[in-house]
Design a protein around this motif. Structure first.
Motif, PDB file in Angstrom:
ATOM      1  N   PHE A  99      -4.836 -40.361 -46.317  1.00 34.78           N
ATOM      2  CA  PHE A  99      -4.024 -41.569 -46.196  1.00 34.78           C
ATOM      3  C   PHE A  99      -3.356 -41.924 -47.520  1.00 34.78           C
ATOM      4  N   SER A 100      -2.143 -42.444 -47.415  1.00 30.86           N
ATOM      5  CA  SER A 100      -1.480 -43.140 -48.515  1.00 30.86           C
ATOM      6  C   SER A 100      -1.096 -44.517 -47.988  1.00 30.86           C
ATOM      7  N   PHE A 101      -1.770 -45.558 -48.496  1.00 29.10           N
ATOM      8  CA  PHE A 101      -1.583 -46.907 -47.970  1.00 29.10           C
ATOM      9  C   PHE A 101      -0.570 -47.690 -48.798  1.00 29.10           C
ATOM     10  N   TYR A 102       0.231 -48.499 -48.109  1.00 34.94           N
ATOM     11  CA  TYR A 102       1.096 -49.481 -48.752  1.00 34.94           C
ATOM     12  C   TYR A 102       0.534 -50.859 -48.410  1.00 34.94           C
ATOM     13  N   ARG A 103      -0.498 -51.234 -49.133  1.00 34.47           N
ATOM     14  CA  ARG A 103      -1.282 -52.446 -48.922  1.00 34.47           C
ATOM     15  C   ARG A 103      -2.262 -52.547 -50.072  1.00 34.47           C
ATOM     16  N   PRO A 104      -2.396 -53.628 -50.822  1.00 34.65           N
ATOM     17  CA  PRO A 104      -1.637 -54.870 -50.744  1.00 34.65           C
ATOM     18  C   PRO A 104      -0.277 -54.731 -51.437  1.00 34.65           C
ATOM     19  N   PRO A 105       0.585 -55.741 -51.267  1.00 36.53           N
ATOM     20  CA  PRO A 105       0.382 -56.920 -50.415  1.00 36.53           C
ATOM     21  C   PRO A 105       0.572 -56.550 -48.953  1.00 36.53           C
ATOM     22  N   ALA A 106       0.030 -57.359 -48.073  1.00 35.66           N
ATOM     23  CA  ALA A 106       0.194 -57.127 -46.635  1.00 35.66           C
ATOM     24  C   ALA A 106      -0.176 -58.394 -45.885  1.00 35.66           C
ATOM     25  N   PRO A 145     -11.663 -45.683 -49.450  1.00 34.84           N
ATOM     26  CA  PRO A 145     -11.750 -45.992 -50.885  1.00 34.84           C
ATOM     27  C   PRO A 145     -10.412 -46.298 -51.538  1.00 34.84           C
ATOM     28  N   SER A 146      -9.315 -45.687 -51.073  1.00 32.56           N
ATOM     29  CA  SER A 146      -8.017 -45.903 -51.709  1.00 32.56           C
ATOM     30  C   SER A 146      -7.486 -47.310 -51.489  1.00 32.56           C
ATOM     31  N   LEU A 147      -8.075 -48.072 -50.578  1.00 34.50           N
ATOM     32  CA  LEU A 147      -7.668 -49.456 -50.372  1.00 34.50           C
ATOM     33  C   LEU A 147      -8.311 -50.414 -51.366  1.00 34.50           C
ATOM     34  N   TRP A 148      -9.327 -49.949 -52.082  1.00 34.38           N
ATOM     35  CA  TRP A 148     -10.058 -50.814 -53.004  1.00 34.38           C
ATOM     36  C   TRP A 148      -9.496 -50.696 -54.411  1.00 34.38           C
ATOM     37  N   PRO A 149      -9.590 -51.762 -55.206  1.00 31.79           N
ATOM     38  CA  PRO A 149      -9.104 -51.688 -56.587  1.00 31.79           C
ATOM     39  C   PRO A 149      -9.766 -50.548 -57.351  1.00 31.79           C
ATOM     40  N   LYS A 150      -8.981 -49.864 -58.170  1.00 29.16           N
ATOM     41  CA  LYS A 150      -9.516 -48.754 -58.946  1.00 29.16           C
ATOM     42  C   LYS A 150     -10.632 -49.237 -59.873  1.00 29.16           C
ATOM     43  N   ALA A 173       1.386 -54.065 -43.099  1.00 29.78           N
ATOM     44  CA  ALA A 173       0.903 -52.918 -43.877  1.00 29.78           C
ATOM     45  C   ALA A 173       1.368 -51.599 -43.261  1.00 29.78           C
ATOM     46  N   LEU A 174       1.527 -50.596 -44.143  1.00 29.43           N
ATOM     47  CA  LEU A 174       1.929 -49.257 -43.727  1.00 29.43           C
ATOM     48  C   LEU A 174       0.915 -48.248 -44.256  1.00 29.43           C
ATOM     49  N   ALA A 175       0.725 -47.152 -43.498  1.00 32.02           N
ATOM     50  CA  ALA A 175      -0.112 -46.047 -43.945  1.00 32.02           C
ATOM     51  C   ALA A 175       0.599 -44.744 -43.609  1.00 32.02           C
ATOM     52  N   PHE A 176       0.725 -43.874 -44.595  1.00 25.92           N
ATOM     53  CA  PHE A 176       1.300 -42.552 -44.371  1.00 25.92           C
ATOM     54  C   PHE A 176       0.136 -41.568 -44.272  1.00 25.92           C
ATOM     55  N   GLN A 233       9.289 -35.148 -42.239  1.00 22.70           N
ATOM     56  CA  GLN A 233       9.514 -36.198 -41.261  1.00 22.70           C
ATOM     57  C   GLN A 233       8.199 -36.900 -40.926  1.00 22.70           C
ATOM     58  N   PHE A 234       8.284 -38.189 -40.641  1.00 22.91           N
ATOM     59  CA  PHE A 234       7.126 -38.989 -40.267  1.00 22.91           C
ATOM     60  C   PHE A 234       7.416 -39.695 -38.941  1.00 22.91           C
ATOM     61  N   THR A 235       6.417 -39.726 -38.069  1.00 25.95           N
ATOM     62  CA  THR A 235       6.545 -40.397 -36.780  1.00 25.95           C
ATOM     63  C   THR A 235       5.744 -41.687 -36.804  1.00 25.95           C
ATOM     64  N   GLN A 236       6.352 -42.771 -36.337  1.00 26.97           N
ATOM     65  CA  GLN A 236       5.716 -44.091 -36.342  1.00 26.97           C
ATOM     66  C   GLN A 236       4.732 -44.232 -35.190  1.00 26.97           C
ATOM     67  N   TYR A 237       3.486 -44.638 -35.531  1.00 30.06           N
ATOM     68  CA  TYR A 237       2.469 -44.951 -34.531  1.00 30.06           C
ATOM     69  C   TYR A 237       1.850 -46.308 -34.857  1.00 30.06           C
ATOM     70  N   ALA A 238       1.483 -47.045 -33.836  1.00 22.24           N
ATOM     71  CA  ALA A 238       0.738 -48.289 -34.029  1.00 22.24           C
ATOM     72  C   ALA A 238      -0.716 -47.953 -34.324  1.00 22.24           C
ATOM     73  N   GLY A 239      -1.315 -48.652 -35.313  1.00 15.24           N
ATOM     74  CA  GLY A 239      -2.699 -48.349 -35.674  1.00 15.24           C
ATOM     75  C   GLY A 239      -3.373 -49.497 -36.388  1.00 15.24           C
ATOM     76  N   GLY A 240      -4.423 -49.149 -37.152  1.00 14.81           N
ATOM     77  CA  GLY A 240      -5.289 -50.146 -37.798  1.00 14.81           C
ATOM     78  C   GLY A 240      -6.622 -50.156 -37.088  1.00 14.81           C
ATOM     79  N   ALA A 241      -7.713 -49.936 -37.806  1.00 18.18           N
ATOM     80  CA  ALA A 241      -9.007 -49.676 -37.169  1.00 18.18           C
ATOM     81  C   ALA A 241      -9.428 -50.722 -36.126  1.00 18.18           C
TER      82      ALA A 241
END
Length: 326
Positions: A102-109, A168-173, A88-91, A27-35
């Motif tokens: 973190f597992s980011f769903y971005r991009p697109p965002a 680092p996971s947000l940057w292109p490989k 954008a979403l982050a798990f 289960q995952f709980t939704q929180y508002a975030g973003g640095a």
């Protein structure tokens, strides 16, 4: 009242919860975030005036973030909405010490679609601090936008702050983010790094002295380095010092660095410390230690709670914490 303006991403943190039984679904709980959004919320909850600049999708997550920002007391007049991309979403999963993965769903965002022409000059005229992080550098267009905002803020006489907050996971490989990171660091007056980020920037230069020499070639006047439970460090071109962190039982460190940054920026703004005064502040040891101690209390309290917006403390909570930890 000093106005601290934060630019960049606001996103949804889906925090993983331990399964209630071995065969139960996760289960995952939704929180508002973003640095940068976390910093704005923390400033507001500490009693400061904060504004957030960014773009949200016209979706249910964008609605939730906008309502959460407003509910925390953040000025959202500068928040734009778009149908061109989703929010954008982050798990997020946590280890036993509250450290995140973190597992980011971005991009697109949606946040990546904010452009330089979307800034308005009047947004900077009322600001005391303009704050960014590296998550708005991961693509060329949003990086150009971020640098434009930093330059416009400087031209308006605003203190420019950057927390590297490298993911680092947000940057292109296979890409090296350092050139783009250095272009933004050079435009900041105040730089906040973690110890691992300091090491990342130092590695190709050989030693920390070379890294600092590179940093001082730009606009930066003050560097603050945090190290989780380890001592904090600060330095300018002519002064340096360190201060022990508070000992706590961390459960979720997701927004701890953002709360630290918010406390630091609010203390500087309320003391009337602009870019030109940063060197003098660092040489005033007791004042500098008091500023860092307040910031550290903000970060420590945040790490004892789950979430991002939800975890950052109020001013009364920070003051009580400081009385309990003389």
């Amino acid at each position: 009242m000093p106005n601290i303006v934060c630019f960049g991403e606001a996103l949804i943190d889906f925090l993983a919860r331990p399964p209630q039984a071995p065969d139960a679904p996760r289960q995952f709980t939704q929180y508002a975030g973003g640095a940068p959004a976390n910093v704005a919320v923390a400033v507001a909850k500490l009693g400061g005036a904060a504004a957030f600049i960014g773009m949200l999708g016209r979706d249910l997550f964008g609605d939730f973030l906008l309502a959460s920002l407003r509910g925390a007391g953040v000025n959202t007049e500068h928040v734009l909405r778009t149908n061109a991309a989703n929010t954008a979403l982050a798990f997020v999963s946590l280890d036993a010490d509250g450290e995140r993965r973190f597992s980011f769903y971005r991009p697109p965002a949606a946040d990546l679609l904010f452009r330089a022409q979307d800034f308005r000059p009047e947004w900077f005229r009322s600001a005391t601090v303009f704050h960014v992080c590296s998550n708005s550098l991961t693509e060329a267009a949003i990086a150009e936008t971020t640098l434009t905002g930093m330059c416009q803020a400087r031209q308006a006489g605003v203190l420019v702050s950057m927390d590297l907050n490298l993911r680092p996971s947000l940057w292109p490989k296979e890409s090296d983010p350092r050139p783009r990171l250095w272009s933004a660091l050079a435009e900041a007056d105040l730089v906040k790094l973690s110890a691992t980020e300091l090491a990342f920037l130092t590695e190709p230069l050989g030693n920390e002295a070379a890294m600092l020499a590179e940093l001082w070639r730009g606009w930066p006047r003050l560097l603050v380095v945090t190290d989780g439970p380890g001592p904090m460090r600060y330095c300018t071109r002519s002064a340096a010092g360190r201060l022990n962190a508070f000992s706590i039982n961390a459960v979720d460190t997701t927004a701890a660095g953002d709360a630290f940054t918010a406390g630091l920026l609010l203390q500087l703004a309320e003391a009337g410390v602009g870019a030109a005064e940063l060197d003098a502040l660092a040489s005033e040891t007791e004042h500098m230690r008091a500023v860092l101690r307040f910031a550290a209390a903000c970060g420590a309290l945040t790490a004892t709670r789950h979430g991002s917006f939800a975890a950052v403390p109020t001013l009364n909570e920070v003051q009580a914490f400081l009385r309990e930890h003389p």
